[in-house]
Design a protein around this motif. Structure first.
Motif, mmCIF file in Angstrom:
data_model
loop_
_atom_site.group_PDB
_atom_site.id
_atom_site.type_symbol
_atom_site.label_atom_id
_atom_site.label_comp_id
_atom_site.label_asym_id
_atom_site.label_seq_id
_atom_site.Cartn_x
_atom_site.Cartn_y
_atom_site.Cartn_z
ATOM 1 N N ARG A 54 2.917 -10.146 -8.711
ATOM 2 C CA ARG A 54 1.544 -9.623 -9.318
ATOM 3 C C ARG A 54 1.711 -9.568 -10.431
ATOM 4 N N SER A 71 -6.427 -3.946 -9.789
ATOM 5 C CA SER A 71 -4.778 -4.463 -10.131
ATOM 6 C C SER A 71 -4.410 -3.627 -11.556
ATOM 7 N N ASN A 107 -4.495 7.071 -7.767
ATOM 8 C CA ASN A 107 -5.158 5.273 -6.879
ATOM 9 C C ASN A 107 -6.593 5.570 -6.884
ATOM 10 N N GLU A 123 -9.314 -5.061 -6.556
ATOM 11 C CA GLU A 123 -7.921 -4.844 -5.848
ATOM 12 C C GLU A 123 -8.145 -3.502 -7.054
ATOM 13 N N THR A 165 -1.465 -5.354 -3.864
ATOM 14 C CA THR A 165 -0.996 -7.353 -4.707
ATOM 15 C C THR A 165 -0.298 -7.952 -3.453
ATOM 16 N N SER A 205 -11.387 -7.641 0.255
ATOM 17 C CA SER A 205 -10.567 -6.676 0.850
ATOM 18 C C SER A 205 -10.426 -6.390 2.328
ATOM 19 N N GLU A 242 -1.323 -1.172 -11.735
ATOM 20 C CA GLU A 242 -0.234 -1.376 -11.304
ATOM 21 C C GLU A 242 0.166 -1.306 -12.738
ATOM 22 N N ARG A 243 -0.178 -2.019 -13.738
ATOM 23 C CA ARG A 243 0.128 -1.709 -15.227
ATOM 24 C C ARG A 243 0.103 -0.720 -16.089
ATOM 25 N N ASP A 292 -4.919 -10.127 -15.516
ATOM 26 C CA ASP A 292 -6.136 -9.478 -15.910
ATOM 27 C C ASP A 292 -6.460 -8.707 -17.629
ATOM 28 N N LYS A 303 -0.267 -11.966 -12.138
ATOM 29 C CA LYS A 303 -1.973 -12.250 -11.729
ATOM 30 C C LYS A 303 -1.566 -10.633 -12.500
ATOM 31 N N ASN A 304 -0.672 -9.884 -12.856
ATOM 32 C CA ASN A 304 -1.312 -8.194 -13.663
ATOM 33 C C ASN A 304 -2.125 -8.619 -15.038
ATOM 34 N N GLY A 308 -6.782 -0.481 -4.139
ATOM 35 C CA GLY A 308 -5.441 -1.082 -4.007
ATOM 36 C C GLY A 308 -4.700 -1.547 -4.083
#
Length: 691
Positions: free
Chosen positions: A577, A504, A520, A502, A570, A67, A507-508, A584, A580-581, A568
């Motif tokens: 996104r 990620s 975050n 990330e 994406t 990152s 974000e969910r 994950d 990907k989530n 964080g």
């Protein structure tokens, strides 16, 4: 001479660097760029990685660098890329004076360190780095750890014969006197034969190399391919095939962790070399001798008539433990998830789609199979092939891990090394608990995907407790349960433990609606450590988590709170996104617990070797004489196989917590095999369209 106005860790700060330039920092720097990987490694050790915005490509082995901006150029760094990171401070260890001037011409604040040629220099550099970034206490702690390790290693090798050793860099270049590598070789129990020939990193003729006649050669490729070429093949080391595989990222970077890991690895190898010379027979009366009869977790009596020379492991925690106690040279088979360990690419991968392949294990012709937490059925299948299998019970806390390590050392005849690593683990636990004793304990959660979490009566829960957090899942269930969205929202963790840089998952839902998601707040831990019950896992995971808790508390009520090890975020495409989530969240490995398959993939570029440093043209010779080799090849010939340094971590299934009902071997996770199967199928469903 580097000078500071005072010894406090406050700002503003006025210091003078190695060029005689006075540097002023009005406040603690929030954006730091490094021009050499040793500076990056040091910042990671100090817990300042969340403020790093730019690194060179050779820092890619550090967790979370994907990152950060890569500021590397063909030679050195790109001034334009460094400027683009908008740094408050540029740390430039051992950079060329011209490059420092170019960076300063862009109105950047650049601190230039002198070359580090011994551990005193490394300690001074670490202390100064801590002062520059406001992490003085952490700098003192890692220096103390380095100094204690040096003392321990010197005691370990004090009574041993010191073999003549050489570290060839390729093209005749070697590490000689007045280099930090020479000091590592001395501390590790060897005599560097090049030290009597020259200083720095000279090019020696074939005749001189033959005259010095090293007994052991240090290499950074697992095959020791340089010993097949002259003049090395005609040395004692070449004739006897004596070499020690060192981690390039550590050996070639003057920083505390490099000293700690490199000296321990070398000392263990020197012990093994001497043992090979002097042990014709094993004294069975010795407390760590053979024959040995022990009873494992299934109640089966295991007899070993002599020290096992060929060992196969069915779980990565057993492999990690064998590496820690210096028995890796006798390992012939490992699972795919042990691929992060240096040298596993030369071992047989015995993994199957689930657990291990009995046929592959048999093919390794092992004297001993170590099977931590494997299923009873698989242990029975292996024993049906007339294999000697020792089955460990599940480890749910550090005492279990210590017992497992002690027993592993006894089984393979490395008792003293097992005691040493247990002592290091216990000391680290004590240090970390002291570090977090006066801190507020944030509510934390470690989600595994699909609603599964690490809860009570697991070694991960103990790591979270030692690291200064309260695991909110521990009050809900034992083992690795699946929690509903409502329960996760009710527990409302303030901090999320993740293994992807990330984060990620935040974000969910439901995680995005927790305090951790809204603010975050997350800590990135290395999944190879966090998910494997072994001493090094406890050591590294608890330290990283404790640093994250400290950072979280220091952030206080800031509105712009960010993750403690990476941020964080994406891509811009919402569908990508979400894909990907989904992946994950639902793809679970049974890497002794459950982890995202993506987390065990290694980007070979992270350990790429700068071939320019080992060629023999003029510009490369300048590089080879620098005090920091950012990844040096052991030979110009293609036979060196520099890619061997990259741990080939695969994403196939290891046997995770099982559902056996045998007494003493009951799994932590009832029905976990079924859970893994379902989640893997879901994971493949999400993966297929993306492929």
């Amino acid at each position: 001479m580097q000078t500071a106005e005072n010894n406090t860790c406050e700002f503003p700060l006025n210091v003078t660097d190695a060029t005689g330039t006075e540097i002023t920092l009005d406040e603690q720097p929030d954006r730091i760029t490094t021009t050499n990987p040793s500076a990056a490694q040091t910042l990671w050790e100090l817990g300042a990685q969340d403020r790093v915005v730019g690194v060179t490509e050779f820092a890619g082995y550090l967790n979370g660098t994907d990152s950060k901006t890569n500021v590397s150029a063909e030679f050195g760094v790109s001034v334009e890329k460094v400027v683009a990171t908008d740094p408050d401070l540029v740390l430039a260890p051992n950079a060329s004076a011209g490059q420092v001037a170019d960076l300063r011409a862009q109105n950047l604040t650049v601190y230039h360190f002198p070359a580090a040629t011994d551990t005193d220099d490394i300690a001074a550099k670490t202390e100064r780095t801590g002062r520059l970034v406001g992490n003085c206490e952490a700098a003192a702690e890692v220096n103390n750890e380095m100094n204690q390790t040096v003392e321990n290693v010197e005691s370990q090798t004090a009574e041993l014969d010191r073999p003549d050793a050489l570290y060839p860099l390729g093209g005749g270049y070697v590490a000689a006197d007045n280099t930090f590598i020479n000091e590592i070789m001395q501390i590790g129990g060897t005599t560097n034969v090049a030290a009597s020939e020259a200083d720095g990193y000279p090019q020696l003729s074939d005749e001189v190399i033959l005259k010095t006649d090293p007994e052991v050669v240090l290499v950074t490729d697992t095959e020791g391919a340089i010993l097949e070429k002259e003049p090395y093949a005609s040395t004692t080391a070449g004739a006897d095939d004596n070499y020690v595989v060192m981690n390039r990222s550590y050996l070639n970077q003057p920083a505390p962790r490099s000293v700690i890991e490199s000296t321990k690895t070398l000392a263990a190898a020197v012990e093994d070399l001497q043992a090979d010379k002097t042990e014709d027979t094993t004294d069975s009366s010795d407390t760590c001798g053979f024959p040995l009869t022990v009873t494992d977790a299934t109640g089966t009596e295991i007899t070993l008539d002599e020290q096992p020379d060929r060992i196969t492991t069915t779980n990565p925690s057993a492999a990690q433990t064998l590496w820690e106690i210096g028995a890796q040279d006798r390992v012939v088979g490992v699972t795919g998830f042990a691929g992060y360990l240096n040298g596993t690419d030369s071992k047989t991968n015995v993994s199957a789609e689930f657990g291990v392949s009995v046929e592959k294990v048999v093919a390794t012709d092992p004297d001993l199979v170590l099977a931590p937490n494997a299923s009873a059925g698989q242990v029975a299948d292996l024993r049906a092939q007339n294999l000697t299998v020792y089955h460990f019970p599940a480890a749910t806390d550090t005492e279990d891990i210590a017992s497992k390590t002690e027993r592993t050392g006894r089984l393979v005849g490395n008792c003293e090394a097992a005691t040493d690593i247990n002592n290091e683990m216990n000391q680290t636990v004590e240090n970390v608990e002291n570090q977090t004793a006066d801190l507020d304990r944030p509510d934390a959660l470690y989600p595994l995907g699909g609603g599964y979490v690490a809860a009570d009566n697991t070694f991960i829960n103990e790591i979270m407790q030692i690291g200064g957090t309260t695991n909110v899942a521990a009050s809900e269930a034992d083992g690795y349960p699946q929690l509903s969205d409502e329960v996760i929202l009710q527990t409302n963790p303030e901090l999320m433990v993740v293994t992807d840089s990330e984060a990620s998952i935040l974000e969910r839902q439901p995680y995005a609606s927790t305090s951790a998601g809204e603010n975050n707040n997350y800590v990135v831990l290395n999944n190879n450590y966090l998910n494997q019950p072994a001493p090094r896992s406890v050591i590294e995971s608890t330290k990283t988590l404790a640093n994250g808790v400290e950072d979280l508390q220091s952030e206080g009520d800031r509105d712009d709170t960010s993750g403690t090890d990476g941020s964080g975020g994406t891509g811009n495409d919402e569908d990508d996104r979400n894909d990907k989530n989904e992946q994950d969240e639902t793809t679970v490995d049974a890497n002794e617990t459950a982890v995202d398959t993506n987390e065990t993939t290694v980007d070979a570029n992270e350990t790429a070797v700068d071939e320019n440093q080992t060629t023999t043209d003029t510009s490369s010779k300048e590089n080879t004489t620098s005090a920091e080799f950012n990844g040096t090849s052991n030979d110009e010939d293609d036979k060196t196989g520099t890619s061997n340094d990259v741990a080939n971590q695969e994403t196939e299934q290891d046997g995770g917590p099982s559902n056996t009902t045998d007494e003493g071997t009951e799994s932590e996770v009832p029905g976990f095999g079924i859970i893994v199967t379902v989640l893997v199928i879901l994971g493949f469903t999400y993966l297929s369209p993306r492929e």
